[in-house]
Design a protein around this motif. Structure first.
Motif, short mmCIF file in Angstrom:
data_model
loop_
_atom_site.label_atom_id
_atom_site.label_comp_id
_atom_site.label_asym_id
_atom_site.label_seq_id
_atom_site.Cartn_x
_atom_site.Cartn_y
_atom_site.Cartn_z
N SER A 36 23.72 54.02 53.70
CA SER A 36 24.83 54.87 54.10
C SER A 36 24.27 56.14 54.74
CB SER A 36 25.68 55.25 52.88
OG SER A 36 24.93 56.10 52.02
N PHE A 37 25.10 56.84 55.45
CA PHE A 37 24.68 58.10 56.07
C PHE A 37 24.17 59.07 55.01
CE2 PHE A 37 25.47 62.43 57.47
CZ PHE A 37 25.01 62.44 58.78
N ALA A 38 24.89 59.20 53.89
CA ALA A 38 24.50 60.15 52.85
C ALA A 38 23.18 59.76 52.22
CB ALA A 38 25.61 60.24 51.79
N ASP A 39 22.98 58.47 51.97
CA ASP A 39 21.73 58.01 51.37
C ASP A 39 20.56 58.26 52.30
OD1 ASP A 39 20.05 56.72 49.50
OD2 ASP A 39 20.20 54.85 50.63
N ALA A 40 20.75 57.99 53.59
CA ALA A 40 19.67 58.23 54.55
C ALA A 40 19.34 59.71 54.64
CB ALA A 40 20.08 57.71 55.93
N ALA A 41 20.36 60.56 54.62
CA ALA A 41 20.11 62.00 54.68
C ALA A 41 19.30 62.47 53.48
CB ALA A 41 21.44 62.76 54.77
N ASP A 42 19.63 61.96 52.29
CA ASP A 42 18.88 62.34 51.09
C ASP A 42 17.42 61.89 51.19
OD1 ASP A 42 21.07 63.52 49.94
OD2 ASP A 42 21.60 61.78 48.70
N GLY A 99 12.93 74.89 71.36
CA GLY A 99 14.25 75.41 71.04
C GLY A 99 15.25 74.31 70.80
N GLY A 100 14.90 73.06 71.18
CA GLY A 100 15.75 71.93 70.86
C GLY A 100 15.67 71.58 69.38
N VAL A 101 16.57 70.72 68.92
CA VAL A 101 16.65 70.39 67.50
C VAL A 101 15.35 69.79 67.00
CG1 VAL A 101 17.79 68.90 65.81
CG2 VAL A 101 19.15 70.09 67.54
N ASP A 102 14.76 68.86 67.75
CA ASP A 102 13.66 68.06 67.23
C ASP A 102 12.38 68.87 67.05
OD1 ASP A 102 15.54 66.04 67.52
OD2 ASP A 102 14.81 65.50 69.51
N VAL A 138 15.72 58.66 66.43
CA VAL A 138 16.06 58.42 65.03
C VAL A 138 17.21 59.28 64.53
CG1 VAL A 138 13.73 57.62 64.50
CG2 VAL A 138 14.30 60.03 64.15
N LEU A 139 17.36 60.49 65.07
CA LEU A 139 18.45 61.36 64.63
C LEU A 139 19.73 61.10 65.39
CD1 LEU A 139 16.51 64.75 64.31
CD2 LEU A 139 17.06 63.12 62.49
N ASP A 140 19.58 60.66 66.64
CA ASP A 140 20.74 60.32 67.46
C ASP A 140 20.83 58.80 67.53
OD1 ASP A 140 22.95 60.66 69.05
OD2 ASP A 140 21.92 61.73 70.65
N ALA A 141 21.71 58.29 68.36
CA ALA A 141 21.86 56.83 68.48
C ALA A 141 22.44 56.50 69.85
CB ALA A 141 22.78 56.28 67.39
N PHE A 142 22.10 55.32 70.33
CA PHE A 142 22.73 54.83 71.55
C PHE A 142 24.20 54.53 71.27
CE2 PHE A 142 18.61 54.17 73.44
CZ PHE A 142 18.88 54.21 74.80
N PRO A 184 24.17 64.83 63.68
CA PRO A 184 24.64 65.24 62.34
C PRO A 184 23.67 64.86 61.23
CG PRO A 184 25.88 63.33 63.14
CD PRO A 184 25.07 63.83 64.30
N LEU A 185 22.85 63.82 61.45
CA LEU A 185 21.88 63.43 60.41
C LEU A 185 20.86 64.54 60.18
CD1 LEU A 185 21.00 61.23 58.46
CD2 LEU A 185 19.65 60.21 60.29
N ALA A 186 20.47 65.23 61.23
CA ALA A 186 19.53 66.35 61.07
C ALA A 186 20.16 67.44 60.21
CB ALA A 186 19.14 66.90 62.44
N ARG A 187 21.41 67.77 60.47
CA ARG A 187 22.06 68.83 59.70
C ARG A 187 22.22 68.43 58.24
NH1 ARG A 187 25.58 69.45 62.93
NH2 ARG A 187 27.32 68.28 62.08
N ALA A 188 22.60 67.17 58.00
CA ALA A 188 22.79 66.71 56.63
C ALA A 188 21.48 66.68 55.85
CB ALA A 188 23.43 65.32 56.64
N ALA A 189 20.39 66.34 56.53
CA ALA A 189 19.11 66.20 55.83
C ALA A 189 18.34 67.51 55.71
CB ALA A 189 18.25 65.17 56.56
N LEU A 190 18.49 68.41 56.67
CA LEU A 190 17.56 69.54 56.76
C LEU A 190 18.18 70.91 56.50
CD1 LEU A 190 15.58 68.35 59.92
CD2 LEU A 190 15.01 68.00 57.50
N THR A 191 19.46 70.95 56.19
CA THR A 191 20.08 72.23 55.87
C THR A 191 19.35 72.88 54.69
OG1 THR A 191 22.26 71.61 56.70
CG2 THR A 191 22.19 73.37 55.05
N GLY A 192 18.97 74.13 54.87
CA GLY A 192 18.23 74.84 53.84
C GLY A 192 16.72 74.72 53.99
N LEU A 193 16.26 73.76 54.80
CA LEU A 193 14.82 73.57 55.01
C LEU A 193 14.34 74.13 56.33
CD1 LEU A 193 14.37 69.88 53.74
CD2 LEU A 193 14.07 72.01 52.46
N VAL A 194 15.25 74.27 57.30
CA VAL A 194 14.88 74.81 58.60
C VAL A 194 15.82 75.96 58.94
CG1 VAL A 194 14.05 72.53 59.33
CG2 VAL A 194 16.36 73.25 59.96
#
Length: 615
Positions: free
Chosen positions: A193-199, A225-228, A335-339, A509-519
């Motif tokens: 799931s999205f939440a499991d992957a983010a964790d 300056g980009g997300v990655d 990996v963070l985005d998708a086609f 959104p996967l970057a935000r869910a996984a990395l909030t508080g870390l970056v």
């Protein structure tokens, strides 16, 4: 060139054949022998299972601890040979369990295994050019032609040279006594799931960055300056001081990326930021191509040769600071985005949601909604083999593609012609149609167009990262790292279906869910991506060198493309037309590579020493 090579035989001694020139023997058990060329001792790691029946050897950016490596050897002893492929880092894996050997690269193609077999001996290498030098194999120019003039035509198990096989990423070469060598797919991780992957990503990505940052010696990073790249820089800064580099040109100055990079650097005291302005360093795209022989040689055609001048300016502060490794955000888009994949969602059973996605996607790309919907419905009745067969027929029957630029409906298609198909000669169309038709015979009928595009894009990114690393090591002595392309990171992110990673109106959104508080929060607030349009300045400035290179095209000399049509496309692109920009860049990379192949036997191989011959 840095690579790993080896031989496997069960029928004759291993001492008769040549060995890689300058290679250090890292394995010899009587049937499997391996050498590493250009690797430090700490880039080779080995563990034996507790019961002594299995062993694992890693070569490259192997970040696993001794305990993790031993656990993988124990798993191989118990039958889970593929556990070694998911250790931290990005490297070659050699697994022996009983009398069977598995040789594997990574899932993102940053490390790829090639092989050939003759007289009962399998010779393999992470360098296709090394095997071509050994066998005298010629480049597969039709495969190069497919790269230039079509999209969605995968290489499969064929390498860049005739008769040299490729182990597809995510697979292993398997050698067992009494059996011919085979290629075996590694099992894919279970869906998440999205939440499991983010964790999971919240733990694994910082770990991948941290182990590199703490490997010893100063480190540097991209900070576009980009997300990655910004996320990787922030994660590294949590462990060590580092040199962070922002490159801009006339088109990028004042854009969102440059402003964001400055804000991040001001917020992180561990960073020493260097702003490199291409207008001051006089660096442009396609510099340094007047003499292909002076371009660092790579194992495959490298798009990075079109950025040699820019890379030299961009990495200069890292080299001056004594960096022992340069961190990048390569692979973040994969990996963070998708086609967009409404066709895959439709094929998987979510038809209402798929049609809703298709409608939103068409509006977002300013495409005709009915055309995208029709393509999604057609994909439900089609298949990858049929799409390839149709493409082969179109290449053969139509001297020029009906569309020059891609349209939104291509998101629901497996493959197609690029505008550069206009360059094909009648002989080129025949050869290309035959090549694509052969791919249709082996294509997977179950894969959806989105899954195919996503996999091919990941492999292209991984291959280009390997080329960039080769160029940087050869020219500046600086290794380049891409933590987003580690198999563990790829496995976590791609276990979420594309429509789970991509949300309408949102950006990564996967970057935000996984990395909030870390970056730094500014990284995750981004909703835009700065376009890179400075390439046209480089084309105009370097047009004479590019015309000279393309006028002597090997593909044209082989009768596959019309050089007059190519040069006409170059003139249009120099004046700002985007239609053939990608194909021209690919063709330039291919022609530089063909002109600069280091496939002489004595450059790659040498006779076995007298001591080895007596073993």
């Amino acid at each position: 060139m840095r690579h790993v090579a080896g031989t496997i035989t069960h029928t004759q001694p291993l001492t008769a054949g040549p060995r890689p020139r300058g290679g250090h023997e890292i394995h010899n058990d009587g049937s499997l022998r391996a050498w590493a060329v250009g690797h430090r001792p700490d880039e080779v790691a080995r563990a034996v299972s507790r019961d002594g029946t299995a062993e694992v050897t890693l070569v490259g950016a192997c970040l696993a601890t001794a305990g993790e490596l031993r656990a993988a050897a124990d798993a191989a002893s118990a039958g889970s040979w593929h556990s070694a492929a998911r250790l931290p880092g990005s490297c070659l894996g050699i697994v022996r369990a009983g009398r069977t050997a598995w040789i594997m690269g990574d899932r993102a193609a940053t490390v790829t295994v090639h092989w050939t077999v003759a007289e009962g001996t399998v010779t393999w290498s992470t360098s296709a050019c090394a095997l071509a030098a050994l066998t005298g194999a010629a480049p597969d120019v039709v495969r190069l032609l497919a790269e230039v003039t079509t999209w969605g035509v995968e290489p499969g198990s064929d390498g860049w040279f005739e008769g040299i096989h490729r182990v597809p990423p995510g697979s292993a070469l398997v050698c067992t006594p009494g059996c011919p060598p085979t290629v075996q797919r590694l099992p894919l991780p279970a869906g998440r799931s999205f939440a499991d992957a983010a964790d999971a990503l919240r733990h694994v990505l910082p770990d991948a960055v941290g182990r590199r940052a703490l490997a010893g010696g100063p480190v540097s990073s991209d900070l576009s300056g980009g997300v990655d790249s910004s996320a990787i820089t922030c994660l590294a800064a949590a462990h060590t001081d580092l040199t962070a580099i922002t490159y801009i040109d006339a088109a990028m100055a004042g854009q969102d990326d440059a402003r964001c990079a400055a804000e991040i650097a001001a917020a992180l005291p561990a960073l020493t930021r260097h702003l490199v302005d291409g207008r001051r360093t006089n660096s442009r795209h396609f510099d340094e191509l007047t003499a292909p022989g002076r371009v660092p040689f790579t194992d495959t055609p490298a798009l990075s040769v079109g950025m040699l001048g820019i890379l030299g300016a961009q990495l200069a502060p890292a080299v001056a600071a004594g960096s022992t490794g340069h961190l990048t955000g390569w692979g973040g888009d994969n990996v963070l985005d998708a086609f967009p994949s409404p066709a895959d969602r439709f094929r998987s059973g979510g038809r209402v949601a798929a049609l809703r996605d298709a409608h939103w996607f068409a509006r977002d790309r300013r495409g005709a909604v009915h055309t995208v919907l029709a393509a999604v419905l057609a994909s439900g009745r089609g298949s990858h083999p049929k799409a390839l067969a149709d493409l082969a027929a179109a290449v053969l029957d139509h001297p020029a593609p009906q569309r020059i630029l891609p349209d939104a409906a291509d998101a629901a298609r497996w493959c197609g012609q690029l505008g550069a198909a206009r360059w094909l000669t009648p002989g080129g169309r025949t050869a290309l149609a035959r090549f694509i038709g052969a791919r249709a015979q082996s294509a997977d009928p179950t894969t959806g167009p989105g899954a195919l595009r996503e996999r091919l894009a990941l492999e292209a990114t991984g291959t280009e990262h390997a080329n960039l690393d080769t160029i940087s090591r050869a020219r500046w002595g600086l290794p380049v790292h891409a933590p987003f392309l580690d198999t563990r990171v790829v496995d976590i992110c791609l276990a979420v279906p594309p429509w789970g990673r991509r949300h309408p109106g949102d950006f990564k959104p996967l970057a935000r869910a996984a990395l909030t508080g870390l970056v730094h929060h500014r990284v995750l607030d981004r909703r835009t991506k700065t376009p890179f349009t400075g390439v046209y300045d480089g084309l105009r400035a370097n047009a004479p060198a590019l015309r000279a290179l393309l006028a002597g095209s090997v593909l044209a000399g082989s009768g596959l493309i019309d050089v007059t049509a190519v040069l006409a496309s170059l003139d249009r692109t120099v004046n700002g037309s985007p239609a053939d920009l990608g194909s021209l860049h690919t063709l330039i990379a291919a022609e530089v590579w063909l002109a600069n192949r280091a496939v002489h036997l004595d450059a790659w191989w040498e006779p076995a020493t007298s001591r080895e011959a007596l073993r």
